[in-house]
Design a protein around this motif. Structure first.
Motif, PDB file in Angstrom:
ATOM      1  N   ARG A 257     135.818  -8.850  31.872  1.00 35.54           N
ATOM      2  CA  ARG A 257     136.548 -10.082  32.473  1.00 35.54           C
ATOM      3  C   ARG A 257     135.545 -11.306  31.950  1.00 35.54           C
ATOM      4  N   ALA A 258     136.235 -12.604  31.926  1.00 36.57           N
ATOM      5  CA  ALA A 258     135.374 -13.774  31.787  1.00 36.57           C
ATOM      6  C   ALA A 258     134.342 -13.934  32.670  1.00 36.57           C
ATOM      7  N   GLY A 259     133.253 -14.334  31.964  1.00 37.31           N
ATOM      8  CA  GLY A 259     132.101 -14.784  32.829  1.00 37.31           C
ATOM      9  C   GLY A 259     130.982 -13.773  32.919  1.00 37.31           C
ATOM     10  N   VAL A 260     131.435 -12.455  32.523  1.00 38.36           N
ATOM     11  CA  VAL A 260     130.361 -11.396  32.302  1.00 38.36           C
ATOM     12  C   VAL A 260     129.740 -11.432  30.795  1.00 38.36           C
ATOM     13  N   THR A 261     128.705 -10.996  30.664  1.00 33.15           N
ATOM     14  CA  THR A 261     128.151 -11.003  29.391  1.00 33.15           C
ATOM     15  C   THR A 261     128.510  -9.570  28.666  1.00 33.15           C
ATOM     16  N   GLY A 262     128.387  -9.830  27.075  1.00 30.91           N
ATOM     17  CA  GLY A 262     129.036  -8.681  26.400  1.00 30.91           C
ATOM     18  C   GLY A 262     128.006  -7.372  26.721  1.00 30.91           C
ATOM     19  N   ARG A 263     126.824  -7.945  26.950  1.00 32.73           N
ATOM     20  CA  ARG A 263     125.876  -6.547  26.943  1.00 32.73           C
ATOM     21  C   ARG A 263     126.175  -5.707  28.611  1.00 32.73           C
ATOM     22  N   GLU A 264     126.851  -6.305  29.543  1.00 29.33           N
ATOM     23  CA  GLU A 264     127.221  -5.832  30.610  1.00 29.33           C
ATOM     24  C   GLU A 264     128.582  -4.929  30.275  1.00 29.33           C
ATOM     25  N   VAL A 265     129.433  -5.403  29.666  1.00 30.70           N
ATOM     26  CA  VAL A 265     130.626  -4.443  29.369  1.00 30.70           C
ATOM     27  C   VAL A 265     130.303  -3.383  28.465  1.00 30.70           C
ATOM     28  N   ASP A 266     129.353  -3.622  27.479  1.00 29.37           N
ATOM     29  CA  ASP A 266     128.940  -2.396  26.600  1.00 29.37           C
ATOM     30  C   ASP A 266     128.312  -1.515  27.526  1.00 29.37           C
ATOM     31  N   GLN A 267     127.481  -2.143  28.461  1.00 28.51           N
ATOM     32  CA  GLN A 267     126.660  -1.033  29.376  1.00 28.51           C
ATOM     33  C   GLN A 267     127.689  -0.062  30.042  1.00 28.51           C
ATOM     34  N   ALA A 268     128.524  -0.769  30.589  1.00 26.43           N
ATOM     35  CA  ALA A 268     129.627  -0.016  31.562  1.00 26.43           C
ATOM     36  C   ALA A 268     130.053   1.184  30.992  1.00 26.43           C
ATOM     37  N   ALA A 269     130.394   1.077  29.741  1.00 26.71           N
ATOM     38  CA  ALA A 269     131.045   2.077  28.706  1.00 26.71           C
ATOM     39  C   ALA A 269     129.980   3.020  28.291  1.00 26.71           C
ATOM     40  N   ARG A 270     128.821   2.458  27.860  1.00 27.62           N
ATOM     41  CA  ARG A 270     127.839   3.235  27.196  1.00 27.62           C
ATOM     42  C   ARG A 270     127.321   4.248  28.302  1.00 27.62           C
ATOM     43  N   GLN A 271     127.082   3.700  29.627  1.00 22.70           N
ATOM     44  CA  GLN A 271     126.535   4.655  30.508  1.00 22.70           C
ATOM     45  C   GLN A 271     127.262   6.024  30.602  1.00 22.70           C
ATOM     46  N   VAL A 272     128.532   5.858  30.523  1.00 28.19           N
ATOM     47  CA  VAL A 272     129.349   7.216  30.645  1.00 28.19           C
ATOM     48  C   VAL A 272     129.045   8.068  29.590  1.00 28.19           C
ATOM     49  N   ILE A 273     128.849   7.690  28.274  1.00 27.63           N
ATOM     50  CA  ILE A 273     128.762   8.350  27.321  1.00 27.63           C
ATOM     51  C   ILE A 273     127.179   8.937  27.588  1.00 27.63           C
ATOM     52  N   VAL A 274     126.215   8.289  27.878  1.00 27.73           N
ATOM     53  CA  VAL A 274     124.753   8.669  28.021  1.00 27.73           C
ATOM     54  C   VAL A 274     124.904   9.646  29.064  1.00 27.73           C
ATOM     55  N   ASP A 275     125.545   9.592  30.215  1.00 28.04           N
ATOM     56  CA  ASP A 275     125.322  10.463  31.394  1.00 28.04           C
ATOM     57  C   ASP A 275     125.926  11.845  30.966  1.00 28.04           C
ATOM     58  N   ALA A 276     126.801  11.799  29.935  1.00 30.68           N
ATOM     59  CA  ALA A 276     127.612  12.928  29.592  1.00 30.68           C
ATOM     60  C   ALA A 276     126.668  13.806  28.616  1.00 30.68           C
ATOM     61  N   GLY A 277     125.589  13.209  28.074  1.00 26.14           N
ATOM     62  CA  GLY A 277     124.735  13.945  27.161  1.00 26.14           C
ATOM     63  C   GLY A 277     125.096  13.480  25.720  1.00 26.14           C
ATOM     64  N   TYR A 278     125.786  12.505  25.631  1.00 17.41           N
ATOM     65  CA  TYR A 278     126.063  12.275  24.046  1.00 17.41           C
ATOM     66  C   TYR A 278     125.870  10.901  23.712  1.00 17.41           C
ATOM     67  N   GLY A 279     124.738  10.272  24.487  1.00 14.25           N
ATOM     68  CA  GLY A 279     124.177   8.962  24.125  1.00 14.25           C
ATOM     69  C   GLY A 279     123.928   8.739  22.599  1.00 14.25           C
ATOM     70  N   GLU A 280     123.267   9.793  21.985  1.00 12.31           N
ATOM     71  CA  GLU A 280     122.792   9.507  20.613  1.00 12.31           C
ATOM     72  C   GLU A 280     123.947   9.562  19.562  1.00 12.31           C
ATOM     73  N   TYR A 281     125.078   9.878  20.022  1.00 15.03           N
ATOM     74  CA  TYR A 281     126.302   9.811  19.219  1.00 15.03           C
ATOM     75  C   TYR A 281     127.184   8.613  19.056  1.00 15.03           C
ATOM     76  N   PHE A 282     126.889   7.644  19.935  1.00 16.77           N
ATOM     77  CA  PHE A 282     127.482   6.443  20.098  1.00 16.77           C
ATOM     78  C   PHE A 282     126.973   5.497  19.272  1.00 16.77           C
ATOM     79  N   SER A 283     127.258   5.111  18.158  1.00 12.41           N
ATOM     80  CA  SER A 283     126.373   4.367  17.310  1.00 12.41           C
ATOM     81  C   SER A 283     126.521   3.068  17.190  1.00 12.41           C
TER      82      SER A 283
END
Length: 354
Positions: A257-283
């Motif tokens: 949404r407008a007003g949040v940082t790009g980092r926050e949006v990326d982190q929301a998605a990235r955490q799902v992949i990290v928690d599933a054990g595939y963080g090293e494969y999201f490049s």
């Protein structure tokens, strides 16, 4: 559709008398037209020159400035110099993000003014799309959605990645795309572990994922979409990874949404992949802005601390890439609003099995 007024209104903020625009994207943004010309924007008027290949179209299509035809004895720089001298322009901004060193050297020698780096002036304006820009981007996205539906009925076992990519280009253009946004990516099976794989002679076979990333341009503005489909029933691992990527994309979209940082949006998605054990494969990053260029700023990336503005058009494209096996990427295009976002991609995202 042009933005001469908006550029002129920004000049005082940057302490400029004028803005020199020479890039294709800059020219298209300012004028709604591209003619390989030279544009000077001031608060009291504009100067635009082009050559005989474009002059007729320029005079028909451009509003707000009368195009001038260059000649052998009166080139772009000579005519710009006369305009600068007549208007007594001293501090002129230039597109420091696109102008080459050699171009800058030449303009610095030929123009009687100070050339000041001013890429942020255009970048800030281009980051937020107005209603006219969004309309053509949505049209480009509709063409891309239609192309995806068409390509699903075209794919057969034994086809090469290159054949599918060629068909994608054909479908985009026949449906109204002016040109492709970028060379399409088609990656089958093990090729899918490379996010920017180049389509080759690998054939698509049962048991493979096929990742397709493509888009087109309408009035210069880009669309972009990625879908990963299965040819024949996927393995349990393939199905699991696909659902993780889809969940990550949805998490990023919910955070966008407008007003949040790009980092926050990326982190929301990235955490799902990290928690599933595939963080090293999201490049790569969750997403990038797009418009007249397929990659613009600001981005939805781990390094983006700027707040995303309302009207920004940002891709949502998490992925998991497992070397030697397969890759999955799902990409939509979002328009950021206050309090949320609009997903302008209409193609289904549940796993499609061909």
């Amino acid at each position: 559709m042009n933005h001469l007024t908006q550029i002129a209104e920004k000049l005082p903020e940057y302490g400029l008398d004028a803005m020199l625009i020479t890039s294709e994207a800059g020219e298209r943004y300012a004028l709604g037209f591209h003619g390989e010309g030279l544009l000077l924007v001031t608060a009291s008027g504009c100067h635009y020159t082009t050559d005989g290949r474009y002059i007729e179209a320029a005079r028909e299509q451009i509003q707000g400035v009368e195009p001038t035809l260059v000649g052998q004895s009166s080139g772009h720089a000579a005519l710009a110099r006369a305009f600068i001298e007549e208007r007594k322009l001293n501090n002129v901004g230039f597109e420091s993000g696109t102008m080459t060193v050699e171009e800058h050297r030449r303009y610095a020698q030929e123009l009687p003014c100070i050339l000041t780096p001013a890429q942020p002036l255009l970048d800030e304006l281009r980051a937020s799309k107005d209603a006219d820009e969004l309309a053509v981007m949505e049209k480009a996205q509709r063409i891309t959605d239609e192309t995806f539906r068409a390509i699903l009925s075209y794919i057969r076992p034994g086809m090469t990645e290159r054949e599918i990519a060629a068909r994608i280009v054909y479908e985009l253009l026949r449906r109204g795309g002016e040109q492709v946004s970028f060379d399409p990516i088609v990656a089958a099976g093990p090729s899918g572990s490379r996010p920017h794989a180049v389509p080759g002679d690998r054939t698509v076979e049962h048991g493979m994922f096929i990742t397709m990333d493509f888009g087109c341009r309408v009035e210069g503005y880009c669309s972009d979409m990625t879908r990963t489909v299965a040819l024949g029933e996927p393995s349990e691992e393939m199905e699991r990874v696909y659902q993780i990527v889809l969940a990550a994309q949805k998490a990023g979209i919910n955070a966008a949404r407008a007003g949040v940082t790009g980092r926050e949006v990326d982190q929301a998605a990235r955490q799902v992949i990290v928690d599933a054990g595939y963080g090293e494969y999201f490049s790569h990053s969750f997403g990038h802005s797009l418009g007249l260029d397929i990659h613009e700023g600001p981005n939805a990336s781990p390094n983006e601390d700027r707040e995303l503005p309302a009207g920004a058009v940002v891709s949502a494209e998490p992925g998991i890439y497992i070397p030697g096996k397969f890759g999955v990427r799902i990409e939509d295009v979002l328009v950021l609003r206050e309090g949320g976002c609009e997903d302008i991609t209409r193609s289904p995202k549940d796993l499609i099995v061909l």
